[in-house]
Scaffold this motif. Structure first.
Motif, PDB file in Angstrom:
ATOM      1  N   ALA A   1       0.829  -1.211   0.000  1.00 46.48           N
ATOM      2  CA  ALA A   1       0.000   0.000   0.000  1.00 46.48           C
ATOM      3  C   ALA A   1       0.861   1.259   0.000  1.00 46.48           C
ATOM      4  CB  ALA A   1      -0.934  -0.004   1.207  1.00 46.48           C
ATOM      5  N   VAL A   2       1.885   1.281   0.825  1.00 41.53           N
ATOM      6  CA  VAL A   2       2.778   2.445   0.889  1.00 41.53           C
ATOM      7  C   VAL A   2       3.467   2.661  -0.452  1.00 41.53           C
ATOM      8  CG1 VAL A   2       4.921   3.315   1.943  1.00 41.53           C
ATOM      9  CG2 VAL A   2       3.077   2.380   3.384  1.00 41.53           C
ATOM     10  N   ASN A   3       3.879   1.578  -1.090  1.00 44.95           N
ATOM     11  CA  ASN A   3       4.534   1.709  -2.393  1.00 44.95           C
ATOM     12  C   ASN A   3       3.561   2.145  -3.482  1.00 44.95           C
ATOM     13  OD1 ASN A   3       7.566   0.735  -2.654  1.00 44.95           O
ATOM     14  ND2 ASN A   3       6.598  -0.239  -0.894  1.00 44.95           N
ATOM     15  N   ILE A   4       2.353   1.640  -3.455  1.00 42.30           N
ATOM     16  CA  ILE A   4       1.348   2.067  -4.435  1.00 42.30           C
ATOM     17  C   ILE A   4       1.073   3.559  -4.269  1.00 42.30           C
ATOM     18  CG2 ILE A   4      -1.058   1.883  -5.185  1.00 42.30           C
ATOM     19  CD1 ILE A   4      -1.004  -1.048  -4.164  1.00 42.30           C
ATOM     20  N   ILE A   5       0.698   3.945  -3.058  1.00 44.76           N
ATOM     21  CA  ILE A   5       0.303   5.335  -2.829  1.00 44.76           C
ATOM     22  C   ILE A   5       1.476   6.282  -3.013  1.00 44.76           C
ATOM     23  CG2 ILE A   5      -0.610   6.972  -1.130  1.00 44.76           C
ATOM     24  CD1 ILE A   5      -2.230   4.569   0.040  1.00 44.76           C
ATOM     25  N   GLY A   6       2.612   5.946  -2.441  1.00 43.84           N
ATOM     26  CA  GLY A   6       3.785   6.820  -2.569  1.00 43.84           C
ATOM     27  C   GLY A   6       4.203   7.026  -4.007  1.00 43.84           C
ATOM     28  N   ASN A   7       4.222   5.961  -4.781  1.00 43.29           N
ATOM     29  CA  ASN A   7       4.604   6.098  -6.181  1.00 43.29           C
ATOM     30  C   ASN A   7       3.498   6.755  -7.001  1.00 43.29           C
ATOM     31  OD1 ASN A   7       7.359   4.965  -6.609  1.00 43.29           O
ATOM     32  ND2 ASN A   7       6.415   3.312  -5.454  1.00 43.29           N
ATOM     33  N   TRP A   8       2.240   6.496  -6.661  1.00 38.27           N
ATOM     34  CA  TRP A   8       1.144   7.184  -7.349  1.00 38.27           C
ATOM     35  C   TRP A   8       1.259   8.690  -7.130  1.00 38.27           C
ATOM     36  CZ3 TRP A   8      -2.554  10.554  -5.666  1.00 38.27           C
ATOM     37  CH2 TRP A   8      -3.478  10.950  -6.636  1.00 38.27           C
TER      38      TRP A   8
END
Length: 190
Positions: free
Chosen positions: A60-67
């Motif tokens: 989730a952190v990687n999805i949101i952070g990269n988004w």
């Protein structure tokens, strides 16, 4: 943060251990945790050394952070190894509309797409991104131009639909600077 559990081979890292003394849940904390998890190794190694909640948190952190940096298309282009974990993560965050929209994006990819970084994957994203982009993959080149155009248009529409759902939840002007879904997930695990 991980000093007591990292050297114990038999003990998995857990989200509960990680958050038990943490007071402030924000982007800095999330990035710090994620960066430390990436030091374990590739995504499968991380999955094997964390409990399900910590792994979903990490995704989730990687999805949101990269988004937040570049949007969904750049995430899909640059993090193919995470794609297979996105639907379960969005489900865990209780985002069924976003999960369905993401799955619609993935349905735009050719059936035989392998979501891992390779020259074939680069060709595939170029194939879908713009019908004028040259590609070298034999299979993709065998798809007729009108079908390629149709696939590309469907992808762009699906990405736009996904972006419209995402922007109101994860943008910096959203609740908790766009991290409320992760904060809520953590709150349920305490």
């Amino acid at each position: 943060m991980f000093r007591n559990t990292r050297n114990r081979r038999n003990k998995m890292l857990t989200l509960k251990e990680l958050i038990k003394n943490q007071k402030n849940f924000n982007e800095s904390f999330f990035a710090e945790v994620s960066d430390k998890l990436w030091k374990i190794g590739e995504i499968e190694e991380i999955k094997n050394q964390t409990d399900e909640d910590l792994f979903l948190f990490h995704i989730a952190v990687n999805i949101i952070g990269n988004w937040k940096g570049d949007g969904w298309w750049e995430f899909i282009c640059n993090y193919p190894q995470l794609i297979r974990y996105v639907p379960d993560t969005l489900a865990a965050l209780k985002l069924p509309d976003m999960k369905a929209a993401f799955e619609n994006v993935i349905k735009c990819f050719p059936e035989n797409t392998v979501f891992e970084y390779s020259s074939t994957y680069v060709d595939t994203v170029n194939f879908l991104q713009n019908i004028r982009f040259k590609i070298s993959d034999t299979y993709l080149n065998s798809i007729p131009a009108d079908k390629r155009k149709e696939m590309s248009e469907a992808l762009h529409k699906s990405i736009d639909d996904l972006e419209s759902l995402t922007d109101k939840r994860w943008a910096y002007n959203a609740k908790d600077d766009g991290w409320s879904d992760v904060i809520d997930f953590i709150g349920e695990k305490k």
